[in-house]
Structures are given as structure tokens and as C-alpha cells.
Write a protein that holds these residues in place. Structure first.
Motif, PDB file in Angstrom:
ATOM      1  N   UNK A  85       2.044 -10.940  -8.946  1.00 16.12           N
ATOM      2  CA  UNK A  85       0.588 -11.065  -8.819  1.00 16.12           C
ATOM      3  C   UNK A  85      -0.092 -10.576 -10.102  1.00 16.12           C
TER       4      UNK A  85
ATOM      5  N   UNK B 264       0.778  -1.237   0.000  1.00 12.10           N
ATOM      6  CA  UNK B 264       0.000   0.000   0.000  1.00 12.10           C
ATOM      7  C   UNK B 264       0.805   1.281   0.000  1.00 12.10           C
TER       8      UNK B 264
ATOM      9  N   UNK C  92       1.946  -4.267  -7.172  1.00  9.84           N
ATOM     10  CA  UNK C  92       1.687  -2.854  -6.922  1.00  9.84           C
ATOM     11  C   UNK C  92       1.017  -2.714  -5.550  1.00  9.84           C
ATOM     12  N   UNK C  93       1.267  -1.599  -4.882  1.00  7.94           N
ATOM     13  CA  UNK C  93       0.713  -1.389  -3.548  1.00  7.94           C
ATOM     14  C   UNK C  93      -0.797  -1.438  -3.494  1.00  7.94           C
ATOM     15  N   UNK C  94      -1.449  -1.008  -4.559  1.00  9.78           N
ATOM     16  CA  UNK C  94      -2.913  -1.059  -4.582  1.00  9.78           C
ATOM     17  C   UNK C  94      -3.371  -2.516  -4.581  1.00  9.78           C
ATOM     18  N   UNK C  95      -2.780  -3.297  -5.475  1.00 10.24           N
ATOM     19  CA  UNK C  95      -3.178  -4.697  -5.609  1.00 10.24           C
ATOM     20  C   UNK C  95      -2.866  -5.485  -4.333  1.00 10.24           C
TER      21      UNK C  95
ATOM     22  N   UNK D 115      -2.597  -4.309  -1.314  1.00 10.70           N
ATOM     23  CA  UNK D 115      -3.496  -3.889  -0.251  1.00 10.70           C
ATOM     24  C   UNK D 115      -4.862  -4.538  -0.402  1.00 10.70           C
ATOM     25  N   UNK D 116      -5.351  -4.605  -1.642  1.00  9.50           N
ATOM     26  CA  UNK D 116      -6.650  -5.246  -1.895  1.00  9.50           C
ATOM     27  C   UNK D 116      -6.580  -6.728  -1.499  1.00  9.50           C
ATOM     28  N   UNK D 117      -5.486  -7.398  -1.876  1.00 10.90           N
ATOM     29  CA  UNK D 117      -5.326  -8.825  -1.539  1.00 10.90           C
ATOM     30  C   UNK D 117      -5.286  -9.020  -0.025  1.00 10.90           C
TER      31      UNK D 117
END
Lengths: 357, 357
Positions: A180, A145, A227-230, A232-234
Motif C-alpha cells: 500500500x 493496527x 503498516x498497521x496505522x495505514x 487501520x486508516x484504510x
């Protein structure tokens, strides 16, 4: 000489009642550490007074301010130079401590740590990396994130840093690294992932290719770069579903007197199950890519959780993780240099060809 | 008149031994449906011969080809015009069936369905939407992997379609819609999410703002709209962690004779728990945004799972979901038209200002 760990005693949802006893637990567990508790001195001493401890192994460093959980990173950076977080990081910068542990707000910790400690040469963006349980052990996942919208090179750096960390702390000589991605599309995922894929196949990293979200937990990969977004979602989705499952399990066992009796009988089994997937065991995320060691504890950490974050800090100091990353980055840049030059040459060639058409 | 559902009998990992008995189960369960089984006629008849059923309620439609699970969408589209998947979709296009159910490969189903059935006017990209369990019931999440790299307008369309579906199938008058985001960054998430946020606050959709991965399972939101990459990561990570938890739960209960005895005693409780979080109950994803109803079953679906996908198809036919979406899209475009014109005017104004500076 003992490893000195600077603990941001004020950070997290619970603050001193968690950070102080967890620090004392760490002193009992490890004979080779010293702890510097950073925060409001009178409050820390008040908390310390509740326990028996070897005062020669604890230092209290006063800090007037506290970074609040909802402070913006920019505010923490500009207006809280006397915060426990900042002063703990300063101790690491000045080599009075070898690592900093904080349960304070993630954005602020990353921003202040980056400013105070700087990144390793060759690393563009530090990443947040944590270990998570799998069916066969655990896996390191980064970024979680800190960085949204990374390019392929940043993802490759995450892969490298995760690989170095895993090799060091898990004594794993060749950690398997995955990127990922998703499997639905004819041409998979984002361009940045394809770019990272192309880069990683050219390095000495033990890169095994794309993995999907469910592969994180299968135990067939040691490092997941994303990526930090991905990431964080995981991570958050996983937390959410685990909590939901725990909720329904508890509900099923507490429905009536009979099920409660069954719960009593099943208690040792349920306890052994719970221990295996207990997220508190995995507390302590590394801010990788900084020149020094910073460990982020979950904000809601309890005493046992926070102790694990301190353990992670101690282990990374013992293994000298930032220096290992620094050495590997230099080597990787050497590996990629000829390729990059070749790329440039190829591009020049393309431009020439295009012009001549 | 009965609802006719075209079942791609050859699709999925198991094919006929799952799709045929599940279809017969559906006929028993719902007196208002007819089923057309599409696939290799001799093989279907062979499978049907194993069961007792009312032959007046089953039609077999021969199809020579099968779309394999690893066929590229482009290949399925060009080279498999006689596949069970394509012919089932043709039946829907020709209004001989009101819905198609397939456990075939997702990418191919989406590509062929989009080509054969077309999208609803005003919808740019159809999305895959499934329901998932929460602590308070269930939630619809879309997109789950059909669209990677959506812009704000596409996300808004997903939000709208999810909202219409939820209103129809759950009799929920004002579904709460959230946008999947992360909470770590000072300025949150991707630009597309901010754009969608800005658009959604201007519509009559009951938009509640950003949510994070763990919020999916809390039960405080009815529809989660997200890019297909993010949705796929959330879904797959959730599946992975749930499987890992089930693995450790099973392991704890089967460690030795004593724990196995405890498992026997706890069986009814564990069974009631399992039923609550059973992913098979949630099988049957909607391909929303097409002019007709297409339901995608999980490839690995068993008989009970596949029956649930047929149930979803029947429900969406009864509720007339595509027409509802179509009507809402027209209305939304009306709502946003004045805003868009205002936007354009503002842009023209900006350009003018910029030029005059």
C-alpha cells in the motif's frame, strides 16, 4: 480426531447471547469440530440451556475473569490471568485446542496471545489480517493496527504471511501481493515502503508492486501489505463510507409512502446486493505470526458474524497455517541470507571508499 | 469588478471538451465572474466556436506547452515555463486573475504553484484540502497527499488552515477539528500525531481530539487534519469501496429482465440516492497555504465536476481565504510564542539538570 476450537465466550460487545448460539451453529455446520466454551460456567450453562445441542461436542471451561473492551493490554496481561481470553489461549498453548476465537478487545488479545503462544521464529511482529470484498472476490489485508511504525523487513514479513495464508485458505497457488502506497509524490511514500519494495523484489513472493487505496477493492491484488496505522486508516475509512452509503440508500427508500412501496418491490434485489457486500461475511481476522491459530472477531459481531470467525478458525486449522508460515519464513531467510551478506559486503566497501576519499 | 478566474484549459484527462463548456456554464451560473482560458489559442477558439457565449466575459490567453498527467513535478517546473498551468498561475501572481483552476497533475500543480505563488509566512508546507460527504453534511480533510512524513507543527498548521477555510466557506463560526488516528494501540499512533495533539490543545482552534477513519463520515467533525500519506490512503480507500458498492448495486439491478424492470421502477429513488453521495459534487480541492487561490480539479473530472471546481474558486475569492489564513497564522504564532519560550526554558532547565546529575 475432531478439531477443538476454544471460544472466548465472554468476549465482545454482546458476549454469551452471541458466542453460544454461534458456536452451536458451527457444530451443526461442521461435523469435524468440537467447541470448548470458556467463561463463567454458570452463565454459559444458563445460555446453553436455551438451545438443543449435542452435549458430547461441547465442553465448558470455567474462567472467573473477563477482559473488558476498554481494558489496557498491559492490564489484561498482568491482572487478568483467570480471564476467559487468557484461559482460551492457554488451552491452545497446551494443545487441548487447535485454535482460539475471541471477540474481545484487540489490543489485549494481541498482547496476551503473543505472550502465551509466542511468535514464529523469524517473525518479529504478529499482524492482524482480514479478508475484504473486492469487485472480483476478496483480498487479504495486513496489518490492520497491531503494529505502528513498521520497518521494511516487518512489511516484507507481512507480505509473506499474507501470501501463505491466501495460498492455503483460498487454494490460490501464487497470490499477487501489493504494498500500500500513495501515487502523488515524485518519490513515493515512506522509506519503510521503499525498503520493503526492495526486499520483496528479491524474494519468490509473487510481488506486483505498489498499489493505492482504491486498488484494494478492484480485485487485481490478493494480498495487501501495509503498516498497521495505514491499514487501520484504510479499513476504518472504508467501513465509514460504506455505512454512510447504506444510510443514504435507506433514507432514499424510506422518504415517503411511495418510496417505501418501491423498496418493497426492490427488496429481493436490494437483499442480493446487500449479501454481496455484507461485512459480516468477512468477520474473523487472523493474528498471523503466532505459533498457533488465533482469530479475532469484530467486537460488535452478531451470531452470523461470529459463526464466520469460527469457520475461519476451522479452515486455518485444517490448512495448518502457522506451520506453513513457519516453513516459508525459514525458506525466505535462506533466500535473503546471501543478499544480506552481499549488502553487508557492499556496506563495508562503501565505508572503505568513504574513508579513502 | 468581476472576479477573474484563470482556467488551465488543457489540464486533466479530457482537456478542452470539459474545461471550455464547464467554464461557459460557470459564466451562466455566476454573473460576477470573468474567465481567462489558458492554453493553445487555436484549439480553445475551435472549442469555443461550438457554443453560444458572451465573448466579453471570456479571455483566451495563449500557452504553447501542456503539462502532461505523468510529467514529474521537477520537469514541469524546469522545462514547461510556457505551459497552460504555469501561465495560469502567473496570471494569479500578477493579480490579473484572482484564482487558478486546473485539472492537471497534482504533483506538478503543487510544485509550480508553490514556486510561482509562494507560501503564506509561517506556513511551512501547503496542503491539499477537499470536502467529502458525511451523514450530516460534509467535512474538510487535509492533507491528501502533498506532504508525506509531517511533524506535529505541520499537522497543527493543517488543522488551522482547514478550520479557517471551513469557517469562511461554510459560515461555520467554530468548526470542530479532529486529528486522524487509530484506536488499537495502547499508546496511540505516531509521535507526530501526539505532538500535534499537544500543540492543538494550547490554541484557540476548536479541537475535539483524535478521530478514527470511520468518524470522517459520521458528521461529528468539520475538519480532519492528517499527514498526506494517511489522508491519501483514507480518500483513495473510500473512493475504492464506494465504486465497489456502486458496481454491486448496478450488477444486482441488471441481473435479469425482472431486476431491470425493478430498476426502472426504483429509478427516481436510486437517482435521489446517487445525487446525495455523488463525488462530482465535491470536486475542487484547495491548495491551502499559498498566498493565492489555487483549486485542483480531479483529473478525470467531467463538465459538471469541473464546474464545481470553478465554483469553489469563486467562493474562496469572495471569502478571501488566503488573507484569512494569513491573519490567523500570525495570531496563532503569537498564541504559541509564550508556550514555545516556556518550552525552550524548560529544555534549558532539563539540560542543566542532566548536566548536574
Amino acid at each position: 480426531m475432531a478439531i477443538n476450537i476454544a471460544v472466548d465466550a465472554m468476549g465482545g460487545d454482546h458476549g454469551l447471547p452471541v458466542t453460544v448460539p454461534a458456536s452451536l451453529d458451527a457444530l451443526k455446520l461442521y461435523s469435524d469440530i468440537h467447541i470448548t466454551l470458556v467463561g463463567r460456567e454458570s452463565e454459559i450453562r444458563e445460555e446453553l440451556a436455551k438451545y438443543q445441542y449435542d452435549s458430547s461436542r461441547i465442553t465448558v471451561q470455567h474462567a472467573e475473569q473477563v477482559v473488558e473492551m476498554d481494558d489496557l493490554p498491559s492490564k489484561a496481561l498482568r491482572n487478568k490471568r483467570q480471564s476467559s481470553m487468557r484461559i482460551a489461549l492457554n488451552l491452545v498453548k497446551d494443545e487441548q485446542a487447535q485454535a482460539c476465537v475471541s471477540a474481545g478487545n484487540t489490543g489485549a488479545l494481541m498482547a496476551v496471545a503473543k505472550f502465551v503462544l509466542k511468535t514464529i521464529p523469524g517473525i518479529d511482529r504478529p499482524a492482524i489480517c482480514t479478508s475484504m470484498p473486492t469487485m472480483k472476490g476478496h483480498v487479504h489485508v495486513l496489518d490492520l493496527g497491531a503494529n505502528v511504525g513498521c520497518d521494511g523487513e516487518a512489511l516484507m514479513q507481512f507480505a509473506l504471511m499474507g501470501s501463505v495464508l491466501t495460498r492455503a485458505v483460498d487454494d490460490n497457488p501464487a497470490p499477487r501481493v501489493g504494498l500500500l502506497n500513495i501515487g502523488e509524490e515524485e518519490i513515493k511514500g515512506h522509506q519503510r515502503i521503499k525498503d520493503a519494495h526492495a526486499l520483496l523484489t528479491q524474494t519468490s513472493i509473487n510481488y506486483i508492486g505498489y498499489i493505492e487505496g482504491d486498488d484494494i477493492y478492484k480485485g487485481d491484488v490478493d494480498v495487501v501489505a501495509c503498516d498497521g496505522f495505514d491499514g487501520n486508516v484504510a479499513l476504518k475509512s472504508s467501513e465509514g463510507v460504506a455505512k454512510m452509503i447504506a444510510f443514504y440508500l435507506k433514507q432514499s427508500f424510506s422518504k415517503n409512502l411511495l418510496t417505501k412501496l418501491v423498496a418493497l418491490i426492490a427488496y429481493p434485489v436490494l437483499k442480493s446486493f446487500k449479501d454481496k457486500v455484507d461485512p459480516r461475511r468477512y468477520n474473523g481476522a487472523s493474528l498471523l505470526g503466532l505459533r498457533k491459530i488465533v482469530i479475532k472477531s469484530h467486537g460488535g459481531a452478531d451470531q452470523f458474524s461470529f459463526l464466520n470467525a469460527i469457520s475461519e478458525a476451522r479452515l486455518e486449522v485444517a490448512k495448518n497455517v502457522p506451520d506453513l508460515i513457519s516453513a516459508e519464513v525459514s525458506q525466505l531467510l535462506q533466500e535473503l541470507k546471501p543478499l544480506k551478506s552481499a549488502d553487508d559486503a557492499a556496506q563495508v566497501e562503501q565505508v572503505k571508499t568513504a574513508k579513502s576519499v
